[in-house]
Design a protein around this motif. Structure first.
Motif, short mmCIF file in Angstrom:
data_model
loop_
_atom_site.label_atom_id
_atom_site.label_comp_id
_atom_site.label_asym_id
_atom_site.label_seq_id
_atom_site.Cartn_x
_atom_site.Cartn_y
_atom_site.Cartn_z
N GLU A 179 30.95 79.94 81.39
CA GLU A 179 30.26 80.58 82.50
C GLU A 179 30.03 82.05 82.16
O GLU A 179 30.83 82.67 81.46
N ALA A 180 28.94 82.59 82.70
CA ALA A 180 28.65 84.01 82.52
C ALA A 180 27.84 84.51 83.69
O ALA A 180 27.11 83.75 84.34
N ALA A 181 27.99 85.79 83.98
CA ALA A 181 27.18 86.46 84.99
C ALA A 181 26.37 87.54 84.30
O ALA A 181 26.83 88.16 83.33
N VAL A 182 25.16 87.75 84.78
CA VAL A 182 24.28 88.78 84.24
C VAL A 182 23.87 89.70 85.37
O VAL A 182 23.31 89.23 86.38
N VAL A 183 24.16 90.99 85.25
CA VAL A 183 23.71 91.95 86.25
C VAL A 183 22.26 92.31 85.92
O VAL A 183 21.95 92.77 84.83
N VAL A 184 21.37 92.04 86.88
CA VAL A 184 19.94 92.24 86.67
C VAL A 184 19.42 93.31 87.64
O VAL A 184 20.03 93.58 88.67
N GLY A 185 18.30 93.89 87.25
CA GLY A 185 17.67 94.91 88.10
C GLY A 185 16.24 95.08 87.70
O GLY A 185 15.35 94.40 88.19
N TYR A 186 16.00 95.98 86.74
CA TYR A 186 14.65 96.22 86.23
C TYR A 186 14.08 94.94 85.62
O TYR A 186 14.72 94.30 84.80
N CYS A 233 28.64 96.52 91.04
CA CYS A 233 27.94 95.40 91.69
C CYS A 233 28.54 94.05 91.30
O CYS A 233 28.43 93.08 92.05
N ALA A 234 29.18 93.99 90.14
CA ALA A 234 29.77 92.74 89.65
C ALA A 234 31.26 92.64 89.94
O ALA A 234 31.96 91.83 89.33
N ARG A 241 16.33 81.75 82.82
CA ARG A 241 17.70 81.33 83.15
C ARG A 241 18.00 79.89 82.74
O ARG A 241 19.00 79.63 82.04
N ALA A 242 17.18 78.94 83.13
CA ALA A 242 17.43 77.54 82.83
C ALA A 242 17.45 77.29 81.33
O ALA A 242 18.29 76.54 80.81
N ASP A 243 16.53 77.92 80.61
CA ASP A 243 16.47 77.75 79.16
C ASP A 243 17.71 78.33 78.49
O ASP A 243 18.27 77.72 77.57
N LEU A 244 18.17 79.48 78.97
CA LEU A 244 19.38 80.09 78.40
C LEU A 244 20.60 79.20 78.66
O LEU A 244 21.45 79.02 77.77
N GLU A 245 20.69 78.65 79.86
CA GLU A 245 21.81 77.76 80.17
C GLU A 245 21.81 76.54 79.26
O GLU A 245 22.85 76.12 78.74
N ARG A 246 20.63 75.97 79.07
CA ARG A 246 20.52 74.78 78.22
C ARG A 246 20.85 75.11 76.77
O ARG A 246 21.57 74.38 76.10
N ARG A 247 20.33 76.22 76.30
CA ARG A 247 20.46 76.57 74.89
C ARG A 247 21.90 76.89 74.51
O ARG A 247 22.36 76.52 73.42
N TYR A 248 22.63 77.56 75.38
CA TYR A 248 23.97 78.03 75.01
C TYR A 248 25.10 77.32 75.76
O TYR A 248 26.27 77.60 75.50
N GLY A 249 24.75 76.41 76.65
CA GLY A 249 25.77 75.65 77.36
C GLY A 249 26.64 76.52 78.24
O GLY A 249 27.82 76.21 78.47
N VAL A 250 26.07 77.59 78.75
CA VAL A 250 26.80 78.53 79.59
C VAL A 250 26.10 78.61 80.95
O VAL A 250 24.92 78.95 81.02
N LYS A 251 26.82 78.28 82.01
CA LYS A 251 26.25 78.38 83.36
C LYS A 251 26.11 79.84 83.74
O LYS A 251 27.07 80.62 83.64
N LEU A 252 24.91 80.22 84.21
CA LEU A 252 24.63 81.63 84.49
C LEU A 252 24.55 81.91 85.99
O LEU A 252 23.93 81.16 86.74
N THR A 253 25.15 83.02 86.38
CA THR A 253 25.00 83.58 87.72
C THR A 253 24.34 84.94 87.57
O THR A 253 24.75 85.74 86.72
N LEU A 254 23.33 85.21 88.38
CA LEU A 254 22.66 86.50 88.33
C LEU A 254 23.15 87.36 89.49
O LEU A 254 23.20 86.92 90.63
N VAL A 255 23.53 88.60 89.17
CA VAL A 255 24.03 89.56 90.16
C VAL A 255 23.03 90.70 90.22
O VAL A 255 22.73 91.32 89.19
#
Length: 250
Positions: A54-61, A100-101, A70-84
């Protein structure tokens, strides 16, 4: 333990790439006829390599660019992503971005800046350094020759980090903080409070100033030397060229 990437910044010195992309999505490996890989790709691959799922990504700009991938990154690396979301990414510096995280940090994280190209050996070094009461461990380059721009650290073998700042004579520093940290859940509340104090004092401060705030409060921050490792923080086009050279080795 999960991964955490700070990827909210605009990276204006990397224009025209960052006219439409956040810095973390600027191509680092761009083979002819193949899929481009970015700092975010490389970091998520590192997380996967050391067993994080699992991983979280702090996004803004330009957050929509990461949302679209997001979906492609999850599929490619097998890591579930949460965006903050960082709602002040274009106004304030990254002390606020890390704050923020704070709920993610409470799970225990390996934090990586979204502009640092580095091998998975850095994450493995941090994981190997866990235990014996260590709550925050900074990845430290003690080999590189330092100059004015680097995030320099003075660390004591017994007391841990004493200073962390760019505003230091390089000759005084133990090494350079490379932008990767292991944070245990037990440190989350104190770190969040120090970050809040930091950005409320000055919204343009770095999260490393939050680390310094912790040191002032008596918190023990540890370091883990990464050895002779090729890495780079990508701030400008010269750094990007160096990052592309390094990334091809991994």
């Amino acid at each position: 333990m999960i991964g955490l990437v700070l990827a909210a910044g605009a990276g204006r010195r990397l224009r025209p790439y960052t006219d439409t992309l956040p810095k973390a999505l600027v191509p680092v490996i761009d083979p002819e006829g193949g899929d481009a890989r970015t700092v975010l790709d490389l970091t998520l691959a590192n997380f996967a390599e050391v067993g994080l799922t699992e991983a979280a990504v702090v996004v803004g700009y330009r957050k929509e660019a990461i949302e679209e991938r997001r979906a492609d990154l999850e599929r490619r690396y097998g890591v579930k992503l949460t965006l903050v979301e960082n709602d002040k990414a274009e106004e304030w510096n990254n002390a606020y971005s890390l704050w923020c995280a704070r709920e993610v940090i409470a799970e225990g994280v390996i934090l990586a800046n979204g502009d640092t190209v580095h091998p998975a050996s850095v994450e493995r070094t941090l994981l190997a350094a866990r235990g014996e009461g260590r709550r925050i461990i900074l990845a430290l380059d003690t080999v590189k020759d330092l100059a004015d721009e680097e995030m320099k650290v003075v660390a004591d073998p017994e007391k841990g980090v004493r200073r962390i700042t760019k505003l230091m004579d390089p000759s005084e520093a133990t090494g350079e903080y490379i932008g990767v940290t292991l944070i245990e859940p037990e440190a989350a509340a104190e770190l969040a409070d120090a970050l809040r104090t930091t950005y409320e004092r000055d919204p343009q401060l770095y999260y490393e100033d939050g680390y310094q705030e912790l040191v002032h409060r008596g918190f023990h921050l540890d370091t883990a030397p990464i050895g002779e490792v090729s890495w780079v923080e990508i701030d400008n086009h010269d750094d990007l060229a160096r990052g592309r050279e390094i990334a091809c080795r991994y």
